[in-house]
Design a protein around this motif. Structure first.
Motif, PDB file in Angstrom:
ATOM      1  N   LYS A 167      42.743  51.618  26.755  1.00  0.00           N
ATOM      2  CA  LYS A 167      43.418  51.301  28.106  1.00  0.00           C
ATOM      3  C   LYS A 167      42.433  51.242  29.101  1.00  0.00           C
ATOM      4  O   LYS A 167      41.380  51.934  29.073  1.00  0.00           O
ATOM      5  CB  LYS A 167      44.554  52.382  28.327  1.00  0.00           C
ATOM      6  N   PRO A 168      42.598  50.673  30.168  1.00  0.00           N
ATOM      7  CA  PRO A 168      41.656  50.387  31.350  1.00  0.00           C
ATOM      8  C   PRO A 168      41.403  51.872  31.923  1.00  0.00           C
ATOM      9  O   PRO A 168      42.336  52.479  32.376  1.00  0.00           O
ATOM     10  CB  PRO A 168      42.159  49.397  32.234  1.00  0.00           C
ATOM     11  N   ARG A 169      40.192  52.116  32.131  1.00  0.00           N
ATOM     12  CA  ARG A 169      39.986  53.188  32.929  1.00  0.00           C
ATOM     13  C   ARG A 169      38.690  53.121  33.793  1.00  0.00           C
ATOM     14  O   ARG A 169      38.133  52.139  33.782  1.00  0.00           O
ATOM     15  CB  ARG A 169      39.423  54.355  31.789  1.00  0.00           C
ATOM     16  N   ASP A 170      38.654  53.923  34.801  1.00  0.00           N
ATOM     17  CA  ASP A 170      37.570  53.746  35.670  1.00  0.00           C
ATOM     18  C   ASP A 170      36.147  53.725  35.188  1.00  0.00           C
ATOM     19  O   ASP A 170      35.917  54.478  34.171  1.00  0.00           O
ATOM     20  CB  ASP A 170      37.579  55.059  36.714  1.00  0.00           C
ATOM     21  N   GLY A 171      35.395  52.942  35.535  1.00  0.00           N
ATOM     22  CA  GLY A 171      34.223  52.625  34.776  1.00  0.00           C
ATOM     23  C   GLY A 171      34.222  51.608  34.018  1.00  0.00           C
ATOM     24  O   GLY A 171      33.160  51.210  33.246  1.00  0.00           O
ATOM     25  N   GLY A 172      35.216  51.185  33.409  1.00  0.00           N
ATOM     26  CA  GLY A 172      35.427  50.116  32.293  1.00  0.00           C
ATOM     27  C   GLY A 172      35.044  48.893  32.821  1.00  0.00           C
ATOM     28  O   GLY A 172      35.101  48.548  34.212  1.00  0.00           O
ATOM     29  N   ARG A 173      34.409  47.888  32.371  1.00  0.00           N
ATOM     30  CA  ARG A 173      34.167  46.566  32.359  1.00  0.00           C
ATOM     31  C   ARG A 173      34.344  45.480  31.745  1.00  0.00           C
ATOM     32  O   ARG A 173      34.767  45.742  30.466  1.00  0.00           O
ATOM     33  CB  ARG A 173      32.447  46.435  32.611  1.00  0.00           C
ATOM     34  N   VAL A 174      34.348  44.411  32.141  1.00  0.00           N
ATOM     35  CA  VAL A 174      34.425  42.977  31.368  1.00  0.00           C
ATOM     36  C   VAL A 174      33.223  42.307  31.311  1.00  0.00           C
ATOM     37  O   VAL A 174      32.368  42.041  32.385  1.00  0.00           O
ATOM     38  CB  VAL A 174      35.651  42.167  31.956  1.00  0.00           C
ATOM     39  N   VAL A 175      32.483  42.218  30.109  1.00  0.00           N
ATOM     40  CA  VAL A 175      31.318  41.606  29.845  1.00  0.00           C
ATOM     41  C   VAL A 175      31.735  40.215  28.856  1.00  0.00           C
ATOM     42  O   VAL A 175      32.656  39.949  28.231  1.00  0.00           O
ATOM     43  CB  VAL A 175      30.299  42.420  29.186  1.00  0.00           C
ATOM     44  N   VAL A 176      30.953  39.154  28.936  1.00  0.00           N
ATOM     45  CA  VAL A 176      31.016  37.897  28.471  1.00  0.00           C
ATOM     46  C   VAL A 176      29.797  37.438  27.622  1.00  0.00           C
ATOM     47  O   VAL A 176      28.712  38.034  27.989  1.00  0.00           O
ATOM     48  CB  VAL A 176      31.480  36.779  29.413  1.00  0.00           C
ATOM     49  N   GLY A 177      29.882  37.062  26.483  1.00  0.00           N
ATOM     50  CA  GLY A 177      28.843  36.559  25.530  1.00  0.00           C
ATOM     51  C   GLY A 177      28.641  35.360  25.935  1.00  0.00           C
ATOM     52  O   GLY A 177      27.555  34.834  25.121  1.00  0.00           O
ATOM     53  N   ASP A 178      29.105  34.453  26.818  1.00  0.00           N
ATOM     54  CA  ASP A 178      28.886  33.112  27.173  1.00  0.00           C
ATOM     55  C   ASP A 178      29.317  32.829  28.369  1.00  0.00           C
ATOM     56  O   ASP A 178      30.253  33.210  29.059  1.00  0.00           O
ATOM     57  CB  ASP A 178      29.618  32.141  26.316  1.00  0.00           C
ATOM     58  N   GLU A 179      28.458  32.313  29.496  1.00  0.00           N
ATOM     59  CA  GLU A 179      28.824  32.100  30.870  1.00  0.00           C
ATOM     60  C   GLU A 179      30.089  31.213  30.790  1.00  0.00           C
ATOM     61  O   GLU A 179      30.720  31.242  31.964  1.00  0.00           O
ATOM     62  CB  GLU A 179      27.391  31.469  31.377  1.00  0.00           C
ATOM     63  N   ASP A 180      30.235  30.428  29.925  1.00  0.00           N
ATOM     64  CA  ASP A 180      31.656  29.644  30.139  1.00  0.00           C
ATOM     65  C   ASP A 180      32.869  30.394  30.231  1.00  0.00           C
ATOM     66  O   ASP A 180      33.700  29.850  30.546  1.00  0.00           O
ATOM     67  CB  ASP A 180      31.558  28.465  28.843  1.00  0.00           C
ATOM     68  N   LEU A 181      32.407  31.527  29.890  1.00  0.00           N
ATOM     69  CA  LEU A 181      33.771  32.576  29.913  1.00  0.00           C
ATOM     70  C   LEU A 181      33.898  33.233  31.092  1.00  0.00           C
ATOM     71  O   LEU A 181      34.748  34.219  31.277  1.00  0.00           O
ATOM     72  CB  LEU A 181      33.854  33.399  28.467  1.00  0.00           C
ATOM     73  N   ALA A 182      33.108  33.118  32.129  1.00  0.00           N
ATOM     74  CA  ALA A 182      32.988  33.973  33.480  1.00  0.00           C
ATOM     75  C   ALA A 182      34.441  33.596  34.070  1.00  0.00           C
ATOM     76  O   ALA A 182      34.881  34.771  34.516  1.00  0.00           O
ATOM     77  CB  ALA A 182      32.019  33.203  34.270  1.00  0.00           C
ATOM     78  N   ASP A 183      34.949  32.599  34.036  1.00  0.00           N
ATOM     79  CA  ASP A 183      36.634  32.474  34.858  1.00  0.00           C
ATOM     80  C   ASP A 183      37.344  33.495  34.128  1.00  0.00           C
ATOM     81  O   ASP A 183      38.120  34.231  34.982  1.00  0.00           O
ATOM     82  CB  ASP A 183      36.937  31.041  34.734  1.00  0.00           C
ATOM     83  N   GLU A 184      37.494  33.416  32.834  1.00  0.00           N
ATOM     84  CA  GLU A 184      38.457  34.311  31.925  1.00  0.00           C
ATOM     85  C   GLU A 184      38.261  35.891  32.106  1.00  0.00           C
ATOM     86  O   GLU A 184      39.050  36.761  32.455  1.00  0.00           O
ATOM     87  CB  GLU A 184      38.599  34.035  30.530  1.00  0.00           C
ATOM     88  N   GLY A 185      36.688  36.044  32.336  1.00  0.00           N
ATOM     89  CA  GLY A 185      36.550  37.334  32.431  1.00  0.00           C
ATOM     90  C   GLY A 185      36.617  37.905  33.673  1.00  0.00           C
ATOM     91  O   GLY A 185      37.353  38.921  33.894  1.00  0.00           O
ATOM     92  N   LYS A 186      36.371  37.103  34.913  1.00  0.00           N
ATOM     93  CA  LYS A 186      36.821  37.538  36.211  1.00  0.00           C
ATOM     94  C   LYS A 186      38.264  37.818  36.517  1.00  0.00           C
ATOM     95  O   LYS A 186      38.828  38.648  37.083  1.00  0.00           O
ATOM     96  CB  LYS A 186      36.265  36.688  37.201  1.00  0.00           C
ATOM     97  N   LEU A 187      39.025  36.847  35.834  1.00  0.00           N
ATOM     98  CA  LEU A 187      40.520  37.022  35.979  1.00  0.00           C
ATOM     99  C   LEU A 187      41.076  38.197  35.435  1.00  0.00           C
ATOM    100  O   LEU A 187      41.702  38.907  36.110  1.00  0.00           O
ATOM    101  CB  LEU A 187      41.111  35.908  35.503  1.00  0.00           C
ATOM    102  N   LEU A 188      40.491  38.574  34.199  1.00  0.00           N
ATOM    103  CA  LEU A 188      41.159  39.769  33.433  1.00  0.00           C
ATOM    104  C   LEU A 188      40.561  41.047  34.120  1.00  0.00           C
ATOM    105  O   LEU A 188      41.358  41.978  34.106  1.00  0.00           O
ATOM    106  CB  LEU A 188      40.361  39.660  32.026  1.00  0.00           C
ATOM    107  N   ALA A 189      39.188  40.959  34.493  1.00  0.00           N
ATOM    108  CA  ALA A 189      38.705  42.228  35.384  1.00  0.00           C
ATOM    109  C   ALA A 189      39.566  42.314  36.737  1.00  0.00           C
ATOM    110  O   ALA A 189      39.902  43.548  36.875  1.00  0.00           O
ATOM    111  CB  ALA A 189      37.303  41.761  35.649  1.00  0.00           C
ATOM    112  N   GLY A 190      40.215  41.457  37.196  1.00  0.00           N
ATOM    113  CA  GLY A 190      40.701  41.474  38.498  1.00  0.00           C
ATOM    114  C   GLY A 190      42.173  41.956  38.216  1.00  0.00           C
ATOM    115  O   GLY A 190      42.795  43.077  38.758  1.00  0.00           O
ATOM    116  N   GLU A 191      42.757  41.564  37.074  1.00  0.00           N
ATOM    117  CA  GLU A 191      44.158  41.987  36.726  1.00  0.00           C
ATOM    118  C   GLU A 191      44.214  43.515  36.290  1.00  0.00           C
ATOM    119  O   GLU A 191      45.149  44.423  36.689  1.00  0.00           O
ATOM    120  CB  GLU A 191      44.591  41.121  35.672  1.00  0.00           C
ATOM    121  N   LEU A 192      43.160  43.916  35.516  1.00  0.00           N
ATOM    122  CA  LEU A 192      43.139  45.148  34.898  1.00  0.00           C
ATOM    123  C   LEU A 192      42.464  46.416  35.785  1.00  0.00           C
ATOM    124  O   LEU A 192      42.093  47.498  35.390  1.00  0.00           O
ATOM    125  CB  LEU A 192      42.566  45.144  33.626  1.00  0.00           C
TER     126      LEU A 192
END
Length: 532
Positions: free
Chosen positions: A82-107
């Motif tokens: 489950k999401p906790r303080d200090g958790g991050r979203v990382v991406v293995g491909d820059e094409d996934l930056a939008d998906e990563g930023k969206l999820l990071a903001g939501e969680l």
């Protein structure tokens, strides 16, 4: 171990029994063994063991509870994530930056780009895929208090993030194990009639966010009809209604839809449903031998009618970049009379002139559809038209690459779905018996219920309540739930949003997974309240 996908329980894991390893302390007090004698040599004293840490054991995880349900889950033992303080979203491909930023903001996690993943993180990555087909599959792994979502395409990664978002909603825990998931149908749509009723841009954007979380991938916009034309036009501003969307608003809608991997499918219906064009160009009105006007129908024997519609198609093809286009073609009033050739001799004459002595008005209407398809072909769009715009037995046949948007068997001359399927055509299911939400419930329509869709409808049920043979399943591309605004003031925007909430969830469940649902309807509704 593969868990049944619809096991309905809290996605949070129940901790197993806590096993304590009790250390025996030699020489300890408190009623234990007597203390060692002071005269005893050091060599004779056993070393004091370190205390063993308490350990937890976990039962096998349950499949996550989501809408739509995941297709497959390999269970495992562990605490989940489950999401906790200090958790991050990382991406293995820059094409996934939008998906990563969206999820990071939501969680409420930090977006860390291409950093190396660590405990507590969510990692998004693309896999190698040699297939030429679009692939919406994904894998979601929860292990060692990390999440990894992988897929061949960005859309699949996005769907994995939607599953994770639902898994942890309401402080729930994403279960340990591996989800492997993909949709049964490639086209999962929602269509809204914004012509008869003006929906503001914000309402449409809210629906896009809702559709994205449910893994829909199409939004149909029926924006021209007899009552209104609802998008700004540069080529024909004279037909645009007072309440409309500006092109800037449309571009904002398209940008949001793209971020949710939703294709917007525009529809300019013709040669019927062109009342706004006729209002600005009354000479184009179709009239019979008595001079009686056919509501919403242009006279397709007049070249100007085709010129105006083609102007609009070309203008909006530049605005809407998606893969699909809806050409309409339903309910042309010239074909609803008992003898079209006698009632509309100008159409009969034009048909014979263009297609030969045996041609009829149906052939002229088919030629209109093919000509509009030809206008759109340079834009490389997948084309569709309503089923009552396809006719049999004439000298002119609808082009093979136009898919059938099958909505009804109630119209004059409507054919059974199997007739189109036997011809090899592909079909999108808009079955008005289940999937039509018609404001005001005119013409015996009733607001569809999510329960009826969930318990009775499948993509094979194209007309009425009877399914076509399963051998045609691959030709059924998917389906679309549709809101039509025949009596526009019957409901407010808020009432429409509330009324379609459960039908949308039921529809996508049946489009995503062809198997019989494992949850009761009551349990499905409860789950919908939990996951949003």
């Amino acid at each position: 171990m593969i868990q049944r996908r619809f096991a309905f329980a809290s996605a949070g894991l129940v901790a197993g029994a806590v096993v304590l390893a009790v250390a025996v302390w030699p020489g300890g007090g408190g009623g234990g063994a007597p203390a060692a004698s002071p005269s005893r040599s050091k060599a004779a004293v056993s070393p004091t063991p370190s205390p063993t840490k308490p350990t937890k054991s976990y039962p096998l995880s349950e499949a996550p509870a989501t809408i739509p349900a995941v297709r497959e889950h390999s269970a495992a033992r562990g605490p989940g994530w489950k999401p906790r303080d200090g958790g991050r979203v990382v991406v293995g491909d820059e094409d996934l930056a939008d998906e990563g930023k969206l999820l990071a903001g939501e969680l409420k996690l930090k977006y860390a780009g291409d950093a190396d993943p660590r405990k507590g993180d969510v990692e998004l990555a693309l896999t190698e895929d040699d297939s030429e087909e679009r692939d919406e599959s994904y894998s979601l792994s929860v292990k060692a208090q990390r999440v990894k979502i992988t897929a061949p395409e960005e859309a699949g990664v996005f769907y994995g993030t939607r599953t994770l978002k639902q898994e942890v909603r309401g402080d729930r825990t994403a279960p340990e194990g591996v989800v492997r998931d993909e949709p049964a149908k490639p086209q999962r749509g929602f269509m809204i009639d914004i012509a008869r009723k003006h929906f503001d841009a914000e309402w449409i954007e809210d629906r896009i966010r809702e559709l994205g979380d449910l893994k829909y991938n199409q939004l149909g916009l029926h924006f021209s009809d007899d009552q209104a034309f609802r998008i700004e036009s540069d080529s024909h501003p004279e037909i645009v209604s007072r309440d409309h969307l500006t092109k800037a608003q449309v571009r904002r809608i398209l940008k949001l839809a793209a971020s949710r991997h939703i294709t917007v499918v525009p529809e300019i219906d013709s040669p019927g449903h062109l009342g706004t064009v006729i209002a600005a160009h009354p000479s184009l009105q179709l009239r019979d031998t008595r001079g009686v006007a056919a509501r919403g129908a242009v006279d397709i024997s007049k070249p100007l009618a085709a010129e105006i519609v083609d102007d609009l198609l070309e203008e909006y093809a530049d605005l809407f970049p998606g893969r699909y286009w809806h050409l309409g073609a339903d309910e042309y009033q010239a074909l609803t009379v008992s003898d079209p050739e006698a009632s509309y001799p100008q159409l009969a004459s034009a048909a014979r002139e263009k297609y030969g002595p045996d041609a009829r008005v149906e052939d002229l209407a088919t030629g209109w559809l093919n000509d509009r398809a030809e206008t759109m072909r340079p834009y490389e769009r997948g084309l569709r038209a309503w089923n009552d715009g396809f006719f049999s037995g004439g000298v002119e046949k609808a082009d093979d690459d136009i898919d059938v948007a099958y909505w009804t068997g109630k119209e004059i001359g409507a054919r059974e779905p199997v007739e189109y399927l036997k011809e090899g055509r592909k079909v999108i299911n808009y079955n008005d018996e289940y999937l039509y939400y018609v404001l005001g419930q005119p013409n015996a329509f009733r607001y569809p219920t999510g329960q009826r869709i969930y318990e009775q409808w499948t993509p094979l049920v194209i007309r009425g309540t009877k399914p076509v043979d399963a051998r045609y399943d691959d030709q059924i591309l998917g389906g679309s739930f549709a809101v039509w605004c025949d009596l526009a003031n019957s409901q407010t925007q808020a009432q429409v949003a509330q009324g379609i909430r459960m039908p949308l969830r039921a529809t996508v469940q049946k489009l995503w997974d062809a198997r019989e649902p494992g949850l009761s309807w009551e349990a499905f509704v409860k789950l919908a309240d939990q996951v949003g």
